[in-house]
Design a protein around this motif. Structure first.
Motif, PDB file in Angstrom:
ATOM      1  N   ARG A 162       0.842  -1.206   0.000  1.00 53.97           N
ATOM      2  CA  ARG A 162       0.000   0.000   0.000  1.00 53.97           C
ATOM      3  C   ARG A 162       0.872   1.248   0.000  1.00 53.97           C
ATOM      4  O   ARG A 162       0.570   2.252  -0.633  1.00 53.97           O
ATOM      5  N   MET A 163       1.983   1.142   0.719  1.00 56.69           N
ATOM      6  CA  MET A 163       2.879   2.286   0.827  1.00 56.69           C
ATOM      7  C   MET A 163       3.442   2.644  -0.557  1.00 56.69           C
ATOM      8  O   MET A 163       3.558   3.806  -0.912  1.00 56.69           O
ATOM      9  N   LEU A 164       3.791   1.612  -1.321  1.00 54.69           N
ATOM     10  CA  LEU A 164       4.366   1.865  -2.646  1.00 54.69           C
ATOM     11  C   LEU A 164       3.340   2.501  -3.582  1.00 54.69           C
ATOM     12  O   LEU A 164       3.696   3.258  -4.469  1.00 54.69           O
ATOM     13  N   ARG A 165       2.064   2.157  -3.369  1.00 50.21           N
ATOM     14  CA  ARG A 165       1.017   2.706  -4.249  1.00 50.21           C
ATOM     15  C   ARG A 165       0.608   4.109  -3.843  1.00 50.21           C
ATOM     16  O   ARG A 165       0.082   4.866  -4.628  1.00 50.21           O
ATOM     17  N   GLN A 166       0.841   4.411  -2.572  1.00 52.86           N
ATOM     18  CA  GLN A 166       0.270   5.617  -1.995  1.00 52.86           C
ATOM     19  C   GLN A 166       1.007   6.889  -2.439  1.00 52.86           C
ATOM     20  O   GLN A 166       2.217   6.935  -2.403  1.00 52.86           O
TER      21      GLN A 166
END
Ligand code: PEP
Ligand code: MG
Length: 752
Positions: free
Chosen positions: A290-294
């Protein structure tokens, strides 16, 4: 299938297959068959990421076997590509109607309506996709999604073990074995080379599948309880020094450690048959993906906190909850942390720490202040560095260019080895000059003093040969403390500083708080223009009790010895007189209680607000000495924020108006016989220091590391010739006189 028995049984069978002595491809074939049967799916397929960002069908139960190793999809192409690209599951009862749907005829997948695809993740990066399909329209249950994600984690382990594809082929950044270069902001200059040590060590999860679920549940609960207790203890610790951002991070951890959703997900992962460690990693995988997408920085920040927390929990599970401070460290340790409190840095053996890298931090953060005091090169704000670094990596910290090299090539290491050797030679030359007086070629003696603010600074006086401390920034101690220091603590501190100075002069500057210098234990004040706000002497004159408290400590510490103290940010003589009056009142008190007074008290002022220079006659008849603070003086003179990087090179100190202004000050002080020092950063830069001597300054106070280079410059210069050269410069209209001054230095062979 029930919520937990299904995945558990599946994992149990998978473990058996993993233990079989068969080729990796056969193992994978068996696994897809097993999953399809267990999940009552007609199809189960595994796609793995190959070079060129292509997903290749690696194994299937249910689709045409001929398509295996033949069917390829680009990242983002089709539903499989969508799952991989966005690193999140897709649960579709009617897959053909999904916008990403792409029909690959060779697979023979036309009859299948529903599809569940989950990413195969490791460290937040996608390695491939695991998918099941059914003929009927069905929405897979939440527990089925969970089960498939759990299984995909075991597959990820198989992939990174290198059995299926060549590791070098997988996603670039996955294996941290390639050189990586990061760029940040230098908070403390210097160059260092050494081995990476993670301030908070990572734990590698070895065992994924549980033998005994009840025991894993117990382990998880115990570790969570320990984690919470540890965070509470850190926050409550009276004697530990936690400041500013570290406290905020801990407060956030405390909140997240009690987050029901997070705990629930951890428990579910354990119930599905993973070990407690693997369960934490499984939830962490989701967070990282999620962090990479955020893109929203605030949400990213939050996810980052969860990621950190998961690391902490893993350490509790491994029984290794401490930081690396008390481990056996390499002698050339380069420390890596997301952020760090000043006390945490002081916990390390200073002799082994050669550099510090922070993913966050700011130049005014307290850890940066301590790093500067300890002279540890520090680069902060290097985004993503903790994802890239591995313990024991070779590291180069280049604080001059604000670059970090991880696992640098042999060639780069050689270049820096050479640079370091040259620096060491220069350092040795400076050290050899330690006891030599700073006298110009024409016999002008210059006093070189150092700036300090913490007790750890004081030994630098001996190392550098500084003649005293020209500026002791007393607010630093208040800033790194967890609570308002007690009177006795202050007395002890000031006494130790005076003891360390061993009779040399120490100029204590009273509290310069406000602006960017905030106390972690005081309520921050909302001000539109903090630099022009309620700060320094303004604050302490309005709160005289605070100033008197500090003066009391200074008078007590300096019993029988000389005491020099000065006030920051004085804008008018009346302010100086009011502050001086408080010193007199405290001196009266000393006499009243029959305490031994200092042998001599000299009271001076910083000159860092231009208005004060327009009252020089009055000022010089009431102050015992003055110290020009060029950092603030420059900011107020040009109305140019000293902390704004966009303005860094907008105006030059070495310009006609600024130099003319400084000359007025130094001339007036000399005419009155009042000692004048300059203690801003410019004093520590050889070309600027040379110019100051040309203006008439004979006392300069600077960072300890600058004393050597400045002294070397001084012994090579002729002050009289420079003053004569400068006489024509003040009236010019140039933006800067830097080039002319540099030219002078070059012609005269002065080392600037
Ligand atoms: C200055 O302003 O030049 C100075 C020495 O004080 P500080 O940097 O602490 O504001
Ligand atoms: Mg200042």
């Amino acid at each position: 299938m029930t919520a937990t028995a299904g995945p558990r049984l599946l994992l149990k069978r998978m473990r058996e297959i993993m233990a079989e002595r068969i080729a990796a491809q056969s193992r994978l074939d068996k696994i897809v068959t097993l999953i399809a049967a267990n999940m009552v799916a007609e199809v189960c397929s595994v796609y793995l990421l190959r070079p060129g960002r292509q997903l290749e069908l690696f194994a299937t139960e249910g689709l045409n076997k001929a398509a295996v190793h033949a069917t390829r999809l680009k990242l983002g192409e089709g539903i499989i590509g969508d799952v991989a690209q966005n690193a999140r599951p897709l649960n579709l009862p009617d897959a053909p109607s999904h916008p990403s749907f792409l029909y690959k005829p060779e697979t023979g997948e036309d009859p299948y309506q529903s599809m569940l695809g989950v990413p195969i993740l490791r460290g937040g990066r996608t390695l491939g996709v695991l998918a099941v399909q059914n003929r009927t329209h069905r929405l897979y249950g939440e527990e089925e999604v969970e089960a498939l994600q759990t299984v995909s984690m075991v597959l990820a382990e198989m992939v990174v073990s290198g059995q299926l594809v060549d590791l070098a082929e997988i996603d670039e950044g996955l294996k941290r074995d390639r050189p990586w270069r990061g760029h940040g902001t230098t908070f403390c200059e210097g160059i260092a080379m050494g081995r990476a040590v993670l301030h908070e060590p990572r734990v590698r999860v070895e065992k994924l599948i549980a033998d005994d679920i009840a025991e894993e549940r117990f382990k998880l609960d115990r570790a969570v309880a320990e984690l919470r207790a540890a965070i509470d203890a850190m926050l409550a610790a009276e004697d530990s020094v936690i400041a500013g951002e570290t406290r905020d991070v801990l407060e956030a951890y405390r909140m997240f450690a009690n987050d029901r959703g997070w705990l629930q997900r951890l428990r579910e992962a354990v119930n599905s048959g993973l070990t407690a460690e693997a369960a934490v990693e499984r939830v962490q995988n989701d967070t990282r993906a999620r962090m990479l997408r955020q893109t929203d920085p605030l949400i990213r920040e939050r996810l980052h906190d969860f990621d950190d927390l998961a690391n902490r929990l893993l350490r509790h599970l491994a029984g290794k909850a401490d930081t690396s401070a008390h481990d056996a460290l390499p002698t050339d340790t380069i420390l890596f942390a997301r952020s760090m409190g000043p006390a945490e840095l002081l916990d390390y053996d200073r002799t082994k720490i050669k550099g510090l890298i922070l993913e966050e931090g700011s130049p005014t953060s307290h850890v940066a202040i301590v790093a500067r005091a300890l002279d540890i090169p520090l680069i902060g704000r290097i985004e993503g560095v903790l994802e890239q670094v591995e313990a024991h990596d070779w590291v180069i910290v280049d604080g001059e260019a604000s670059d970090l090299f991880l696992r640098p090539s042999h060639e780069i290491r050689e270049v820096y080895r050479h640079k370091l050797a040259l620096r060491a030679q220069r350092q040795a030359a400076f050290a050899a000059m330690r006891t030599r007086p700073a006298v110009t070629k024409d016999g002008e003696v210059v006093r070189l003093l150092m700036n300090a603010g913490l007790l750890v600074d004081v030994p630098h006086m001996e190392e550098t040969g500084a003649e005293g401390i020209g500026l002791f920034r007393t607010e630093l101690q208040f800033m790194i403390a967890h609570a308002m220091p007690r009177l006795q603590n202050l007395i002890d501190l000031y006494k130790s500083v005076l003891d360390g100075a061993d009779g040399k002069q120490v100029v204590f500057r009273t509290l310069d708080l406000g602006g960017d210098k905030v106390l972690p234990y005081a309520r921050p004040l909302e001000e539109e223009n903090p630099a022009l706000g309620w700060r320094a002497i303004r604050m302490t004159l309005d709160r005289p009790a605070l100033l008197r408290y500090q003066i009391r400590a200074l008078l007590a510490a300096a019993k029988g010895r000389d005491l020099d103290l000065m006030f920051p940010l004085v804008a008018e003589v009346a302010e100086f007189k009011a502050a001086r009056e408080l010193v007199n009142r405290e001196l009266d008190r000393v006499a009243r209680i029959r305490q031994t007074p200092p042998r001599k008290v000299r009271v001076g002022t910083m000159l860092e607000v231009p208005s004060l220079a327009y009252q020089l006659p009055a000022l010089l008849s009431s102050a015992d000495f003055i110290s020009v603070g060029s950092n603030d003086l420059m900011q107020f003179f040009f109305a140019s924020d000293r902390g704004n990087p966009r303005l860094d090179s907008r105006y030059d100190l070495l310009s006609p108006p600024m130099l003319g202004f400084l000359k007025t000050i130094v001339d007036a002080a000399k005419a009155r016989g009042v000692p004048v020092t300059l203690c801003g950063e410019m004093a520590g830069r050889p070309l600027e220091a040379m110019t100051l001597i040309g203006l008439g300054f004979r006392s300069l106070s600077m960072a300890p590391a600058s004393i050597g280079p400045v002294k070397q410059m001084i012994v090579g210069m002729n002050a009289g010739r420079l003053s004569a050269f400068m006489a024509d410069l003040y009236g010019r209209s140039d933006h800067s006189l830097r080039e002319q001054l540099r030219q002078f230095a070059d012609n005269e062979n002065v080392a600037v």
